[in-house]
Design a protein around this motif. Structure first.
Motif, PDB file in Angstrom:
ATOM      1  N   VAL A  87     -42.617  -3.695  -1.785  1.00 46.51           N
ATOM      2  CA  VAL A  87     -41.734  -4.126  -0.699  1.00 46.51           C
ATOM      3  C   VAL A  87     -41.658  -5.648  -0.720  1.00 46.51           C
ATOM      4  O   VAL A  87     -42.683  -6.330  -0.727  1.00 46.51           O
ATOM      5  CB  VAL A  87     -42.240  -3.646   0.680  1.00 46.51           C
ATOM      6  CG1 VAL A  87     -41.353  -4.209   1.796  1.00 46.51           C
ATOM      7  CG2 VAL A  87     -42.267  -2.128   0.744  1.00 46.51           C
ATOM      8  N   LEU A  88     -40.452  -6.178  -0.750  1.00 43.32           N
ATOM      9  CA  LEU A  88     -40.252  -7.621  -0.742  1.00 43.32           C
ATOM     10  C   LEU A  88     -40.262  -8.114   0.695  1.00 43.32           C
ATOM     11  O   LEU A  88     -39.442  -7.694   1.512  1.00 43.32           O
ATOM     12  CB  LEU A  88     -38.922  -7.975  -1.416  1.00 43.32           C
ATOM     13  CG  LEU A  88     -38.659  -9.458  -1.648  1.00 43.32           C
ATOM     14  CD1 LEU A  88     -39.593 -10.007  -2.727  1.00 43.32           C
ATOM     15  CD2 LEU A  88     -37.198  -9.694  -2.037  1.00 43.32           C
ATOM     16  N   ARG A  89     -41.182  -9.024   0.994  1.00 42.13           N
ATOM     17  CA  ARG A  89     -41.315  -9.568   2.352  1.00 42.13           C
ATOM     18  C   ARG A  89     -40.532 -10.882   2.426  1.00 42.13           C
ATOM     19  O   ARG A  89     -40.819 -11.813   1.686  1.00 42.13           O
ATOM     20  CB  ARG A  89     -42.783  -9.770   2.696  1.00 42.13           C
ATOM     21  CG  ARG A  89     -43.601  -8.469   2.627  1.00 42.13           C
ATOM     22  CD  ARG A  89     -45.086  -8.720   2.735  1.00 42.13           C
ATOM     23  NE  ARG A  89     -45.569  -9.578   1.651  1.00 42.13           N
ATOM     24  CZ  ARG A  89     -46.817 -10.046   1.560  1.00 42.13           C
ATOM     25  NH1 ARG A  89     -47.709  -9.726   2.491  1.00 42.13           N
ATOM     26  NH2 ARG A  89     -47.166 -10.817   0.544  1.00 42.13           N
ATOM     27  N   ILE A  90     -39.574 -10.929   3.340  1.00 45.93           N
ATOM     28  CA  ILE A  90     -38.564 -11.992   3.327  1.00 45.93           C
ATOM     29  C   ILE A  90     -38.616 -12.845   4.593  1.00 45.93           C
ATOM     30  O   ILE A  90     -38.746 -12.318   5.706  1.00 45.93           O
ATOM     31  CB  ILE A  90     -37.158 -11.375   3.180  1.00 45.93           C
ATOM     32  CG1 ILE A  90     -37.060 -10.631   1.848  1.00 45.93           C
ATOM     33  CG2 ILE A  90     -36.063 -12.435   3.291  1.00 45.93           C
ATOM     34  CD1 ILE A  90     -35.825  -9.766   1.721  1.00 45.93           C
ATOM     35  N   GLY A  91     -38.481 -14.152   4.389  1.00 46.68           N
ATOM     36  CA  GLY A  91     -38.329 -15.083   5.497  1.00 46.68           C
ATOM     37  C   GLY A  91     -36.895 -15.580   5.555  1.00 46.68           C
ATOM     38  O   GLY A  91     -36.347 -16.019   4.544  1.00 46.68           O
ATOM     39  N   VAL A 148     -34.561 -16.478   2.293  1.00 49.22           N
ATOM     40  CA  VAL A 148     -33.102 -16.463   2.302  1.00 49.22           C
ATOM     41  C   VAL A 148     -32.655 -17.707   3.049  1.00 49.22           C
ATOM     42  O   VAL A 148     -32.939 -17.854   4.247  1.00 49.22           O
ATOM     43  CB  VAL A 148     -32.552 -15.195   2.976  1.00 49.22           C
ATOM     44  CG1 VAL A 148     -31.030 -15.241   3.051  1.00 49.22           C
ATOM     45  CG2 VAL A 148     -32.999 -13.943   2.223  1.00 49.22           C
ATOM     46  N   LEU A 149     -31.978 -18.616   2.357  1.00 52.35           N
ATOM     47  CA  LEU A 149     -31.586 -19.904   2.924  1.00 52.35           C
ATOM     48  C   LEU A 149     -30.142 -19.824   3.406  1.00 52.35           C
ATOM     49  O   LEU A 149     -29.212 -19.695   2.609  1.00 52.35           O
ATOM     50  CB  LEU A 149     -31.734 -21.010   1.886  1.00 52.35           C
ATOM     51  CG  LEU A 149     -33.135 -21.166   1.263  1.00 52.35           C
ATOM     52  CD1 LEU A 149     -33.129 -22.256   0.197  1.00 52.35           C
ATOM     53  CD2 LEU A 149     -34.179 -21.469   2.337  1.00 52.35           C
ATOM     54  N   THR A 150     -29.955 -19.902   4.726  1.00 49.64           N
ATOM     55  CA  THR A 150     -28.616 -19.763   5.313  1.00 49.64           C
ATOM     56  C   THR A 150     -28.265 -20.974   6.163  1.00 49.64           C
ATOM     57  O   THR A 150     -27.537 -20.856   7.145  1.00 49.64           O
ATOM     58  CB  THR A 150     -28.530 -18.483   6.161  1.00 49.64           C
ATOM     59  OG1 THR A 150     -29.356 -18.628   7.329  1.00 49.64           O
ATOM     60  CG2 THR A 150     -28.970 -17.268   5.373  1.00 49.64           C
TER      61      THR A 150
END
Length: 342
Positions: A3-7, A75-77
């Motif tokens: 599982v990829l844990r994303i910030g 994830v850079l938004t």
């Protein structure tokens, strides 16, 4: 890693869009959020929890999020001009990266990011999601049998809602950075070639009169290395009565045929007493309660690459080249001369 844990970095429209596309996935989860606005970060964390996931940790800044051991990828938004430094810091922290377009707004920043990404062996992709629009992907295959490309045209024009209401930072970017970045990536992919020289012009007026110091429209004339020529048009002063927020069209003329791609209407026409519209559904939609569309498909591809170690369809080097084309175009606007692409 199963599982990829994303910030998520940035809790505005794009942050929420990415969070929606990731919601419900079994191979990825959002474990952290940070934003310049603590209130926005809190609202996004609440929305994620309302979708049935654990409420992500809210961090005060990027450094704190990058130090979180429960984050494998970011994830850079954030606004366009903030991507470069953040990518370098994320790569040096060993985090995989998904960055909203454009990758950066300078070649120097793009080169620094590419260097950091390759040296630290992380997976990185710029979210040029148009490559997952079914018609565009089909066009890529069709063009393989039509001979050499001769002429391409791509326009992406927004209503004035975008620079005046949707974005609080419109004067820190331009319609070309914000819109034509998609089309430059797409057309270069369709043509299987790179831009070598550009000549660009811009018009200021409407937005300046509203106190927003950014061009109303930009046109870029591009010459590709094998001789094809292309026009990239961007504008964001359409009236808000236009039936879609964005007007998008692409055509490619090759030696043995023509491909035209018109995305103004996407199968649905909606008429209400207050107006007429064409609801968008190819990029982002929720179908039977499940996020779907090119946006979700592109993000799913990136997640799979992070978990398997495969390189993404969109290489970080190709996204650097989009930045180089746009940097050259803005220099051309200033100098009123053709500019070679670095």
């Amino acid at each position: 890693m199963s599982v990829l844990r994303i910030g998520i970095v940035g809790a505005g429209i794009m942050g929420r869009g990415n969070a929606l596309s990731l919601s419900g996935r079994t191979d990825a989860g959002i474990t952290a959020v940070t934003s310049r606005s603590a209130d926005s970060a809190g609202r996004l964390a609440d929305e994620i929890a309302e979708r049935g996931a654990a409420r992500p940790t809210i961090h005060p800044d990027l450094d704190a999020l990058l130090a979180d051991d429960a984050v494998d990828a970011v994830v850079l938004t954030t606004p366009d001009d903030m991507h470069g430094e953040m990518m370098v810091r994320a790569a040096e922290a060993g985090k995989h990266i998904l960055v909203e377009k454009p990758m950066t707004t300078s070649v120097a920043e793009a080169d620094a990011a590419v260097k950091a990404i390759r040296e630290n062996d992380v997976i990185a992709m710029c979210l040029f999601n148009h490559r997952w629009v079914p018609a565009y992907a089909q066009a890529y295959e069709l063009l393989a049998d039509l001979g050499e490309a001769a002429v391409a045209y791509a326009r992406k024009d927004d209503t004035i809602f975008v620079p005046t209401e949707m974005l609080s930072w419109a004067e820190r970017t331009t319609c070309a950075w914000f819109l034509s970045s998609h089309d430059i990536d797409l057309v270069s992919w369709l043509l299987r070639d790179q831009v070598r020289q550009v000549y660009a012009t811009a018009r200021w007026g409407k937005l300046r009169s509203l106190g927003i110091d950014t061009p109303d429209a930009i046109q870029i004339q591009a010459e590709y290395s094998r001789g094809a020529v292309a026009t990239f048009e961007s504008a964001w002063i359409y009236p808000n009565t236009f039936p879609t927020t964005v007007d998008s069209y692409v055509s490619v003329i090759a030696d043995n045929g023509v491909v035209q791609l018109d995305r103004q209407k996407e199968s649905v026409v909606l008429a209400r007493p207050e107006g007429y519209s064409y609801p968008r559904n190819m990029l982002q939609r929720v179908m039977h309660g499940i996020p779907a569309g090119a946006y979700a498909d592109a993000i799913a591809h990136w997640v799979d690459c992070c978990l398997t170690g495969r390189q993404p369809l969109i290489t970080i080097e190709s996204s650097r080249d989009v930045t180089a084309v746009l940097e050259a175009a803005h220099l051309s606007i200033e100098t009123r001369q053709p500019v070679e692409v670095a």
